[in-house]
Scaffold this motif. Structure first.
Motif, PDB file in Angstrom:
ATOM      1  N   SER A   1       0.822  -1.199   0.000  1.00  0.00           N
ATOM      2  CA  SER A   1       0.000   0.000   0.000  1.00  0.00           C
ATOM      3  C   SER A   1       0.863   1.259   0.000  1.00  0.00           C
ATOM      4  O   SER A   1       1.939   1.275   0.582  1.00  0.00           O
ATOM      5  CB  SER A   1      -0.888  -0.009   1.238  1.00  0.00           C
TER       6      SER A   1
ATOM      7  N   ASP B   1      -4.686   2.718   4.943  1.00  0.00           N
ATOM      8  CA  ASP B   1      -4.060   1.450   5.322  1.00  0.00           C
ATOM      9  C   ASP B   1      -2.579   1.600   5.646  1.00  0.00           C
ATOM     10  O   ASP B   1      -1.859   0.628   5.737  1.00  0.00           O
ATOM     11  CB  ASP B   1      -4.316   0.355   4.287  1.00  0.00           C
TER      12      ASP B   1
ATOM     13  N   ASN C   1      -0.520  -5.507   2.046  1.00  0.00           N
ATOM     14  CA  ASN C   1      -1.865  -6.052   2.165  1.00  0.00           C
ATOM     15  C   ASN C   1      -1.965  -7.360   1.396  1.00  0.00           C
ATOM     16  O   ASN C   1      -1.495  -7.456   0.262  1.00  0.00           O
ATOM     17  CB  ASN C   1      -2.905  -5.074   1.624  1.00  0.00           C
TER      18      ASN C   1
ATOM     19  N   TYR D   1      -4.428 -10.184  -0.309  1.00  0.00           N
ATOM     20  CA  TYR D   1      -5.756 -10.259  -0.904  1.00  0.00           C
ATOM     21  C   TYR D   1      -5.985 -11.613  -1.551  1.00  0.00           C
ATOM     22  O   TYR D   1      -5.035 -12.311  -1.912  1.00  0.00           O
ATOM     23  CB  TYR D   1      -5.910  -9.204  -2.003  1.00  0.00           C
TER      24      TYR D   1
ATOM     25  N   THR E   1      -6.034  -2.254   8.284  1.00  0.00           N
ATOM     26  CA  THR E   1      -5.961  -2.458   6.840  1.00  0.00           C
ATOM     27  C   THR E   1      -7.151  -3.257   6.345  1.00  0.00           C
ATOM     28  O   THR E   1      -7.980  -3.729   7.118  1.00  0.00           O
ATOM     29  CB  THR E   1      -4.679  -3.214   6.452  1.00  0.00           C
TER      30      THR E   1
ATOM     31  N   SER F   1      -6.489  -5.973   4.673  1.00  0.00           N
ATOM     32  CA  SER F   1      -5.775  -7.197   4.398  1.00  0.00           C
ATOM     33  C   SER F   1      -6.446  -8.402   5.052  1.00  0.00           C
ATOM     34  O   SER F   1      -7.127  -8.279   6.079  1.00  0.00           O
ATOM     35  CB  SER F   1      -4.339  -7.037   4.911  1.00  0.00           C
TER      36      SER F   1
END
Length: 120
Positions: free
Chosen positions: A31, A36, A41, A43, A91, A93
């Motif tokens: 990021s 965040d 992060n 995903y 975040t 995340s």
């Protein structure tokens, strides 16, 4: 060859935990700030679109790691070291709710490492 991104044993353990929960196909995106907090992060595929201006830095725990081209301009002289610490990050995340949080540490490449990277 030196890696542009690496992970600590704690980060690798958290990646494995997330893979056990969500499946092997994950991805990371560094990021650039805002809500965040300039953090790595994690995903699921499809949750974030990788565009033509994103840079693939490498893989950690078999998971691809990306950063925006503008962020890469700032970080290109450093190795990103992804770690996991106790606590909740703010975040989006996947590790949210696990009691752990991914963070980015860094170190400058040595002159020799920088020369290797320029040759690749």
């Amino acid at each position: 060859m030196v890696d542009r991104v690496t992970a600590t044993p704690a980060a690798l353990a958290l990646i494995q935990q997330l893979q056990d929960q969500y499946g092997a196909e994950l991805m990371f995106y560094q990021s650039g700030g805002c809500c965040d907090n300039s953090s790595p992060n994690c995903y699921l595929p499809g949750e974030l679109t990788i565009g033509p201006y994103d840079v693939h830095l490498g893989e950690i725990g078999g998971v691809p790691f990306y950063i925006s081209a503008s962020q890469y301009e700032y970080w290109q002289h450093t190795q990103l070291i992804i770690d996991a610490v106790d606590g909740q990050g703010g975040t989006f995340s996947l590790e949210c709710g696990t009691g752990k949080s991914f963070i980015t540490r860094s170190r400058l490449f040595t002159d020799e490492e920088a020369a290797q990277l320029q040759g690749s």
